[in-house]
Motif scaffolding. Sequence first.
Motif, short mmCIF file in Angstrom:
data_model
loop_
_atom_site.label_atom_id
_atom_site.label_comp_id
_atom_site.label_asym_id
_atom_site.label_seq_id
_atom_site.Cartn_x
_atom_site.Cartn_y
_atom_site.Cartn_z
N ARG A 104 1.53 5.25 -3.36
CA ARG A 104 1.07 6.61 -3.09
C ARG A 104 0.95 7.44 -4.36
O ARG A 104 0.01 8.22 -4.53
CB ARG A 104 2.02 7.27 -2.10
N PHE A 151 -2.22 6.48 -6.18
CA PHE A 151 -3.42 7.04 -5.56
C PHE A 151 -3.54 8.54 -5.81
O PHE A 151 -4.64 9.06 -6.06
CB PHE A 151 -3.40 6.78 -4.05
N ALA A 152 -2.40 9.23 -5.76
CA ALA A 152 -2.43 10.68 -6.02
C ALA A 152 -2.87 10.96 -7.46
O ALA A 152 -3.63 11.91 -7.71
CB ALA A 152 -1.04 11.27 -5.77
N THR A 203 0.82 -1.21 0.00
CA THR A 203 0.00 0.00 0.00
C THR A 203 0.86 1.26 0.00
O THR A 203 0.56 2.23 -0.71
CB THR A 203 -0.93 0.00 1.23
N HIS A 242 -12.84 10.15 -6.06
CA HIS A 242 -13.10 10.58 -4.69
C HIS A 242 -12.44 9.61 -3.70
O HIS A 242 -12.09 8.49 -4.04
CB HIS A 242 -14.61 10.64 -4.44
N ARG A 243 -12.32 10.08 -2.47
CA ARG A 243 -11.71 9.25 -1.44
C ARG A 243 -12.50 7.94 -1.24
O ARG A 243 -11.91 6.87 -1.10
CB ARG A 243 -11.64 10.03 -0.13
N TRP A 244 -13.83 8.04 -1.23
CA TRP A 244 -14.62 6.83 -1.02
C TRP A 244 -14.49 5.86 -2.18
O TRP A 244 -14.58 4.64 -2.00
CB TRP A 244 -16.08 7.18 -0.78
N GLN A 245 -14.25 6.39 -3.39
CA GLN A 245 -14.03 5.50 -4.53
C GLN A 245 -12.71 4.74 -4.41
O GLN A 245 -12.63 3.55 -4.74
CB GLN A 245 -14.07 6.31 -5.83
N LEU A 246 -11.67 5.45 -3.94
CA LEU A 246 -10.40 4.77 -3.70
C LEU A 246 -10.54 3.69 -2.63
O LEU A 246 -9.98 2.59 -2.76
CB LEU A 246 -9.32 5.78 -3.29
N MET A 247 -11.31 3.99 -1.59
CA MET A 247 -11.49 3.01 -0.53
C MET A 247 -12.25 1.78 -1.04
O MET A 247 -11.93 0.64 -0.67
CB MET A 247 -12.23 3.64 0.64
N ARG A 276 -6.59 10.59 -7.73
CA ARG A 276 -7.28 11.75 -7.17
C ARG A 276 -7.24 12.93 -8.13
O ARG A 276 -8.21 13.71 -8.24
CB ARG A 276 -6.65 12.15 -5.83
#
Length: 429
Positions: free
Chosen positions: A357, A360-361, A353, A369-374, A364
């Motif tokens: 980074r 993930f950046a 994980t 969105h953050r919830w989509q990444l989660m 974004r």
Amino acid sequence: MVPVALGQMRRRPAAFVGLAVALFLAIATVTLFGSLLAADVTASASARRAATGPGVAVIAGAFGEIAVLVAFFVVVNALGFALRQQHRELALLRTVAATPRQTRRLVRGQVVTTTLLVALPGWAVGGAAARRFLAELRRLGLAAPGMRVPGTPVPMLVALAAVLAVGLAASAVAARRISRMAPAAALTAGSTEHGRAGAPRLLAGIGALVGGGLLLRLAATRPAEETDKAGQAALLAALVLLVAVALLGPLAVRLLVAVLGAPVRALAPGAGWLAHANLRGYARRLSSAVVPVALLVGLSGTMLIMTHTAGHATRATATGVTSATDVWLRQAEVALLTCFAAVSTVNTLVAVTAERRREFALLRLVGAHRWQLMRMLTAEAALTTAVGVLLGAAVAGAASAAFSTATTGSVVRPSRWPPPGTSSRARRR
């Protein structure tokens, strides 16, 4: 290269935490069982005769051979991740005229430095664990009341030398690929992943599969009175098969992800599709995360099923595993191996994980969105866990079947228990 190695460790401490934990566990494990062997060697002849059971040396050897192999397996896996996380830095050094020999020296310096940093706490924990383990053996009557762990530093020095040798050998293999690349190719390789495994890795994986199969056959053909030997052979076979899983992981992962990805895409069309694409595109990275999960499930599952099968054999035939003491020893071995596998799993998943980074950046930046990444990470974790559990369960099933064949005469416990041919005296026992 020593100042450069230390600078890398100061700038990227997270990359070496997993390696440090793995090296610490390896030193503590070798110190533990080395101290038990030293206690048996330095004990008097009368003290050895006063104990019942196989003896401290036999117990330490039976525990140690598997536990030490697992510890070294965890070290190699952690070292591979530590190098992957600094791949771009090593590639940059190659572009500014660092030679392959200097790159290998840098990696060796990092391994030696990390090992020396964790040596003292590893010795302390290993020595304390040896005294605690020996006290429990004395309570069970497997060690004489007067047997003590000696104050000799030989087990500690042997532990340090063994872990250093394994770490340096693993670093030579891990650093070989980047040190032999052309500088420009090494820099671009950090952002891509090769789709094919090398021929040496495939051959080694096939060899491990064959070796695991031979050990399974050896375990299954042991006579009923040699249950302990059958158990050791089955457990060693499970470890060898897990090594094969690690070597052939990318191939197996692609096949299993292709099968398991369909329901994930159906349940989560957006995040599931992206998770499936990530795992198929980076099968090598997924394989590195799957192996610790398979290790945890394979080893713990094998030991738990073997203990359950041995318990039935004890109550029915009294042909090998003869008391609650042996069950306690097996449970202690399960706890130790599970500890190693759990640490390796956590280290690997955290490292996987952390190295994403930038990915993930970028997601974004393009509007995720953050919830989509989660949701994407949740889907990836579910697929990774499912693949690891399936591979580990397959290994545990094969090893447990071999042990059951040796113990009960059948892959599964027969409905007529004890098996036909067992004497009436054994039945009464």
